[in-house]
Write a protein that holds these residues in place. Structure first.
Motif, PDB file in Angstrom:
ATOM      1  N   PHE A  57       0.917  -1.241  -0.238  1.00 38.27           N
ATOM      2  CA  PHE A  57       0.157  -0.151  -0.056  1.00 38.27           C
ATOM      3  C   PHE A  57       1.032   1.249  -0.213  1.00 38.27           C
ATOM      4  O   PHE A  57       2.027   1.201   0.359  1.00 38.27           O
ATOM      5  CB  PHE A  57      -1.230  -0.048   1.353  1.00 38.27           C
ATOM      6  N   GLU A  61      -3.647   3.498  -0.208  1.00 36.37           N
ATOM      7  CA  GLU A  61      -4.235   2.762  -1.430  1.00 36.37           C
ATOM      8  C   GLU A  61      -3.113   1.662  -1.881  1.00 36.37           C
ATOM      9  O   GLU A  61      -1.891   1.945  -1.881  1.00 36.37           O
ATOM     10  CB  GLU A  61      -4.092   4.103  -2.785  1.00 36.37           C
ATOM     11  N   PRO A  62      -3.830   0.732  -2.451  1.00 41.62           N
ATOM     12  CA  PRO A  62      -2.771  -0.431  -3.047  1.00 41.62           C
ATOM     13  C   PRO A  62      -2.067   0.158  -4.192  1.00 41.62           C
ATOM     14  O   PRO A  62      -2.686   1.066  -4.899  1.00 41.62           O
ATOM     15  CB  PRO A  62      -3.593  -1.412  -3.842  1.00 41.62           C
ATOM     16  N   THR A  63      -0.836  -0.086  -4.290  1.00 42.41           N
ATOM     17  CA  THR A  63      -0.021   0.440  -5.323  1.00 42.41           C
ATOM     18  C   THR A  63      -0.451   0.197  -6.645  1.00 42.41           C
ATOM     19  O   THR A  63      -1.105  -1.006  -6.786  1.00 42.41           O
ATOM     20  CB  THR A  63       1.670   0.002  -5.292  1.00 42.41           C
ATOM     21  N   LYS A 110       4.717  -6.153   0.982  1.00 43.68           N
ATOM     22  CA  LYS A 110       4.891  -4.553   1.249  1.00 43.68           C
ATOM     23  C   LYS A 110       6.012  -4.319   0.314  1.00 43.68           C
ATOM     24  O   LYS A 110       7.079  -5.266   0.201  1.00 43.68           O
ATOM     25  CB  LYS A 110       5.237  -4.469   2.730  1.00 43.68           C
TER      26      LYS A 110
END
Ligand SMILES: Nc1ncnc2c1ncn2[C@@H]1O[C@H](COP(=O)(O)OP(=O)(O)O)[C@@H](O)[C@H]1O
Ligand SMILES: [Mg+2]
Lengths: 417, 306
Positions: A57, A61-63, A110
């Motif tokens: 994230f 927000e998710p990348t 991550k």
């Protein structure tokens, strides 16, 4: 010829008017098609359930890259993806939910995006430095001092930048149940998506590519598989069980003897029987195709090849019936023998389910059975529209038909000893 | 009278079983000939050799002048056959079954008159399986007549039928004779031989025990005509004078046996001329007596020798 037709029409009429004969020849196959086609027809094509837990994230927000990766998985059409929240403790979740059947969880770590981009840059640098080294080695004698020095500076600068890049672990983690039979397939699909990503990120062109083209214009459904299988299987049972018991019955009740006392030749009797079985086979095919079309919208391709293969199959299996009925005097024993041959053949040949679902040794057995070639050939012609692939089926069945026709002629007794 | 069937020293072995043992007989044109014997006597084997359905082990068999071994085709075209336990296609109608045989022979007979002749026209649309036993056999005879054969083989045509069916069947067989056909039938019913046949051969264990006109068989082997009388000493004295074959039976009955019917009737006349009152009964011999004397047994209803 007239004799053959006379016998053929008598046999056909006698059969059509028999309720149990018609029931076993038609109703039974029709029922099975309806049942199996409905039971297995629901899943149009297989989709595997996959859980994805994304830890990558940025600003809550998710990348982009992790999003793109999930989209890529989705677009294969092979998965039914459920995203799990990153706050969820997966191991605990699995333990808490026993119904969390065959868990397949893909974990996106991550910093997946950052590491991946850095790694791709590092990889590109490696390519570039590799190229510089190659140029220096190959063409240094044609270069002057300044050019060589510039080359060296560039090489060093690139390597320095590369080592400054943060290339932490960006491995995707796939948690999958050991006993999951779909594991190899799922891994395979994920690997190919990963590969495509790697290539795209490094910017390489695909050196080797697989062009895949759908064999048929539309998606295959369960009924597509079952229909040719059932047609083949029931033409086989009509011959091996049906013809066996009728022939044996005609012998027991003296009809064969009555006919043998006329100028009717043995060959005409055999041909009449074969012809009747062939007509029965065509009727069965027509009914099954009609039903498949109405109920399951299966549209089969029916051409001369298909009819010829059906005829060959009908001849082959009705001759088996004539041989069995000719050898075994007792009617019950004859139909018992027919059953004992037909049922294992039906299930072992893969007429009812894809042969790939069976263990290897059973697959080997299947390939020894004429029914295997019959239904495979029919499927090639009727569903895949490739009569060329049915050549082997034609060959096997034709040889089989000739051998058993010969045996039937040998064994049918027109005259007692 | 010309010979329709000639059989000489015909023999048939099934492995160790000798089903037919050096059988010799003739069948003459236009007659009803019976091969009579218990189950397992070799009747079917003999008939089926003549029908070209079995091969003889040795001996000669000529049917309508053709050899059963070498001229199968010619024989089959010219004979009519109803096998033992005859059956036709169950779910075909009477007419369809008869038509089938016509198509096999490639002939177009007048089926209506044929069926009417056999009393089958009204049931022509009935399925074979729905018919009574007697009617089924008549269909069998009808199918055997389709090619207008000179000779018909009927293997146990009335076995298993009730008395009514049997009588109807006999009527049909008599009709065949009137039509000028030669009929070769097998049976284990003595009554059938007496009522129906011109000539008969008695076969037991594959061997022919006697063959002749039925009357002659009874005259020769029946054991004579019995005259039974109940009376006093006058009667007894007369009977002693008339025949040597004389015995007392229970209740004071006296039985005298005479070689034939004429002798017996002469005796009866003389008995009536006596002053003494008496009751006379004449018992003629029948095929059962013939069989008993020749074979030493009787054939029961099911065809077994007892
Ligand atoms: N196909 C056969 N194989 C062996 N033995 C047979 C066969 N047919 C008949 N037999 C025997 O031959 C004998 C005569 O039989 P068959 O001709 O049928 O007699 P019938 O018709 O007088 O009853 C019997 O002992 C019978 O068991
Ligand atoms: Mg018999």
């Amino acid at each position: 010829m007239n004799q053959i037709l006379a016998i053929f029409s008598a046999l056909l009429k006698n059969w059509v008017r028999s309720k149990s004969g018609v029931f076993f020849s038609f109703l039974f196959p029709v029922m099975l098609l309806l049942i199996f086609g409905t039971v297995f027809g629901g899943t149009e094509s297989v989709r595997y359930r996959l859980y994805v837990q994304n830890f990558d994230f940025e600003n809550g927000e998710p990348t982009d890259l992790s999003r793109a990766f999930i989209n890529a998985l989705n677009s294969t059409g092979a998965f039914e993806i459920t995203e799990l929240s990153p706050t969820l403790n997966v191991t605990a979740y699995v333990e808490e939910n026993p119904s969390f059947s065959s868990y397949r969880i893909l974990i996106i770590p991550k910093d997946f995006q950052r590491s991946t981009i850095n790694r791709s840059i590092a990889a590109k640098i490696s390519v570039a430095t590799g190229l510089l080294g190659y140029v220096a080695e190959r063409y240094s004698k044609d270069m002057n001092e300044t050019m060589i020095n510039e080359l060296k500076t560039g090489w060093i600068a690139l390597n320095q930048w590369k080592s400054s890049l943060e290339t932490g672990k960006n491995n995707l983690l796939l948690l999958i149940d050991e006993g999951d039979t779909a594991a190899p397939v799922i891994k395979g699909i994920i690997y190919s998506v990963v590969n495509a990503f790697n290539n795209r990120l490094i910017g390489t062109e695909e050196v080797v590519s697989v062009e895949s083209k759908s064999i048929v214009e539309r998606k295959l459904k369960a009924a597509d598989y079952y229909l040719p299988g059932y047609i083949a299987a029931f033409i086989m049972t009509n011959g091996v069980i049906g013809a066996t018991s009728t022939i044996s019955e005609y012998r027991r009740n003296g009809i064969v003897k009555r006919l043998a006392a006329t100028p009717l030749s043995k060959a005409s009797w055999i041909m009449g029987n074969i012809l009747q079985q062939a007509v029965l086979a065509f009727m069965l095919t027509a009914i099954m195709i009609g039903l498949g079309w109405i109920v399951f919208h299966v549209r089969v391709h029916l051409d001369v090849c298909a009819l010829l293969l059906i005829f060959t199959g009908a001849v082959a299996f009705s001759c088996v019936g004539m041989v069995l009925g000719g050898i075994i005097r007792d009617v019950e024993a004859a139909s018992g023998a027919g059953n004992a041959i037909a049922f294992p053949m039906m299930f072992l040949s893969g007429a009812f389910w894809p042969i790939e679902m069976m263990p290897a040794y059973l697959q080997a057995i299947a390939k020894l059975l004429p029914l295997y070639y019959f239904h495979e050939g029919l499927r090639d012609i009727m569903i895949h529209k490739s009569p060329g692939s049915a050549a082997q089926a034609f060959l096997v069945l034709a040889v089989f038909a000739i051998v058993f026709l010969f045996l039937a002629i040998k064994i049918t007794k027109w005259k007692e000893l | 009278m010309s010979e329709t069937v000639v059989v000489k020293e015909l023999t048939k072995h099934y492995g160790n079983i000798i089903a037919v043992d050096k059988v010799t007989f003739h069948v003459y044109e236009g007659e009803i000939f019976s091969l009579v014997g218990p189950n397992g006597a070799g009747k079917t084997t003999t008939v089926e050799i003549l029908e070209c359905l079995r091969r003889p082990t040795s001996g000669l068999a000529m049917v309508l002048g053709f050899d059963v071994v070498k001229e199968e085709e010619k024989i089959k075209r010219r004979i009519g056959v109803m096998p033992q336990d005859f059956n036709a296609f169950e779910r075909l109608t009477v007419l369809e079954n008869v038509e089938l045989i016509a198509r096999i022979y490639g002939v177009k007979p007048n089926l209506q008159s044929l069926l009417e002749e056999l009393g089958l026209w009204h049931v022509r649309k009935r399925r074979f399986m729905e018919l009574s036993g007697g009617m089924k056999r008549r269909v069998g005879i009808c199918m055997a007549l389709v090619n207008d054969p000179e000779l018909l083989f009927l293997d146990e045509p009335t076995t298993g039928l009730d008395p009514q069916g049997r009588k109807e069947c006999w009527d049909v067989i008599r009709k065949l004779k009137k039509m000028g056909k030669t009929v070769f039938l097998t049976t284990h019913y003595m009554e059938e031989v007496e009522k129906l046949s011109d000539r008969a051969a008695i076969i037991v264990n594959g061997k022919i025990k006697a063959i002749d006109k039925v009357d002659e068989l009874i005259n020769t082997h029946g054991g004579g005509v019995k005259v039974c009388v109940k009376g006093g000493s006058e009667v007894e004295r007369l009977m002693r004078n008339l025949t040597r074959n004389f015995r007392h039976e229970e209740e004071g009955r006296i039985v005298g046996v005479f070689s034939n019917k004429q002798e017996a009737l002469k005796a009866v006349l003389q008995l009536y001329n006596l002053n003494e009152e008496c009751r006379v009964e004449v018992i003629e011999p029948n095929m059962n007596d013939v069989f008993l004397r020749l074979v030493g047994g009787r054939i029961d209803e099911r065809g077994e020798l007892v």
